[in-house]
Design an enzyme around this catalytic site. Structure first.
Site, PDB file in Angstrom:
ATOM      1  N   CYS A 113       0.823  -1.230   0.000  1.00 56.99           N
ATOM      2  CA  CYS A 113       0.000   0.000   0.000  1.00 56.99           C
ATOM      3  C   CYS A 113       0.846   1.265   0.000  1.00 56.99           C
ATOM      4  CB  CYS A 113      -0.936   0.007   1.201  1.00 56.99           C
ATOM      5  SG  CYS A 113      -2.118  -1.343   1.155  1.00 56.99           S
ATOM      6  N   HIS A 247      -3.408   7.716   1.711  1.00 56.88           N
ATOM      7  CA  HIS A 247      -3.789   6.347   1.358  1.00 56.88           C
ATOM      8  C   HIS A 247      -5.192   6.100   1.910  1.00 56.88           C
ATOM      9  CE1 HIS A 247      -3.835   2.132   0.755  1.00 56.88           C
ATOM     10  NE2 HIS A 247      -3.608   1.801   2.017  1.00 56.88           N
ATOM     11  N   ASN A 277      -9.947   0.156  -0.272  1.00 50.31           N
ATOM     12  CA  ASN A 277      -8.481   0.197  -0.235  1.00 50.31           C
ATOM     13  C   ASN A 277      -7.947  -0.425  -1.530  1.00 50.31           C
ATOM     14  OD1 ASN A 277      -5.770  -0.123   0.223  1.00 50.31           O
ATOM     15  ND2 ASN A 277      -5.997  -0.937   2.301  1.00 50.31           N
TER      16      ASN A 277
END
Ligand code: UT7
Length: 324
Positions: A113, A247, A277
């Site tokens: 990520c 993020h 996500n």
């Protein structure tokens, strides 16, 4: 001194939308739990034949268009991904071929990520040393292909998509482009977020496994410290930030960062409700959404931050666009 300017941005989301209610048809979950704990309402899902490189190419084409460049103007392509088309070659070379960007060298960056902030930092280093005048940095994922759809603690959290930026090394007014970045990793935390498969371990792809509560605590603490660090490197304060483009893992983590930086709602890009996500794609997807909505404009100071498996995390300050 050359500045590494961010002159183009683009994104792509697969067509299929999966709502929380769709998920509750086959796993023991519900819309209100997912919304309350994560802020997620829906996510996109790539078709089986839709590859990470396909998503990346769609985003890259839009980024090139917005920068006014053609594929053969690009001399470096970096793809941040955890879900490559195949074990090798790098997805970036597949993207190069599909784009027709044959003047570029191309490689992938794997920091899960945090991949996009890692890739930006790598690009900044290469370009500052003269390698790559026009670079495409892409975050692209088909993360839903890594999920165990019977594990409600992970399968509701992720989605697919791609975002891309064009970076250009140019003589420019100081304070534009990539201003500061910081990267960190701590491999001692491997077991709280990982995939239980791989080429040299099981020989199979495996699935995402996460101890969400532990990751959450690390995220809030480590992202705050990373943001302090980049602001201090740049000799700026949180008041100078025009947009936090974080993020998009959990709206509660984003809200904690927003509170720490004392930023108004109007200064934070939040896309987690409809993107979920998307791992390395989440920041450039949010960036593109901010630009397309007319929120992010040339000259704005953007604060980017992300954390993911590793643990790996980082933050970056960018003054968007070109001066004037
Ligand atoms: O991008 C990489 C970085 N990743 C992250 O930043 C993720 C960080 N972590 C998180 O976002 C949150 O920890 C989660 C959203 C993953 C979980 O939220 P939480 O508030 O930490 O919940 P929890 O894991 O403590 O679980 C609370 C309860 C449990 O039930 P019991 O043990 O209290 O009876 C879970 O079994 O919620 C249950 N639960 C669910 N219930 C309905 C877990 N997943 C679900 C679900 N639907 N999908």
């Amino acid at each position: 001194m050359k500045q590494i300017l961010m002159t183009g941005v683009g994104s792509y989301l697969p067509e299929t939308i999966l709502t929380n209610n769709d998920l509750s048809q086959f796993v023991d979950t519900n819309d209100s739990w997912i919304k309350q704990r994560t802020g997620i309402e829906s996510r996109r899902k790539a078709k089986p034949e839709e590859l990470t490189s396909d998503l990346a190419v769609r985003a890259a084409e839009k980024a090139l268009h917005s920068a006014g460049l053609a594929a053969n103007d690009i001399d470096c392509i970096i793809v941040a991904t955890t879900t490559p088309d195949c074990t090798f070659p790098a997805t970036a070379t597949i993207v190069q071929n599909k784009l027709g960007a044959f003047n570029a060298f191309a490689f992938d960056v794997q920091a899960v990520c945090a991949g996009f902030v890692y890739a930006l930092s790598v690009a900044n280093g290469l370009m500052s040393s003269g390698q790559g005048k026009n670079t495409l940095v892409i975050g692209a994922e088909t993360f839903t292909k890594l999920l165990d759809w019977s594990d409600r603690s992970t399968c509701v959290l992720f989605g697919d998509g791609a975002g891309a930026v064009v970076l250009q090394a140019e003589e420019s007014e100081d304070g534009y482009g990539i201003i500061a970045n910081t990267l960190h990793s701590d491999g001692r935390y491997k077991d709280i977020l990982y995939v239980d498969g791989g080429v040299s371990s099981t020989g199979s792809i495996g699935h995402v496994r996460m101890q969400g509560r532990d990751v959450f605590k690390h995220a809030v603490e480590k992202l705050a410290a990373a943001m302090d660090e980049v602001l201090s490197i740049a000799e700026l304060t949180a008041d100078d930030i025009d947009w936090l483009v974080p993020h998009q893992a959990n709206v509660r983590i984003i809200n904690a960062m927003q509170k720490k930086l004392n930023l108004a709602d109007e200064k934070v890009i939040k896309t987690v409700s409809t993107h979920a996500n998307t791992s390395a794609a989440s920041i450039p997807l949010a960036l593109a959404a901010g630009v397309e909505a007319g929120k992010i404009k040339p000259g704005h100071l953007l604060a980017l931050e992300a954390i993911g498996g590793g643990l790996s995390w980082g933050a970056c300050l960018v003054r968007f666009g070109r001066p004037g």
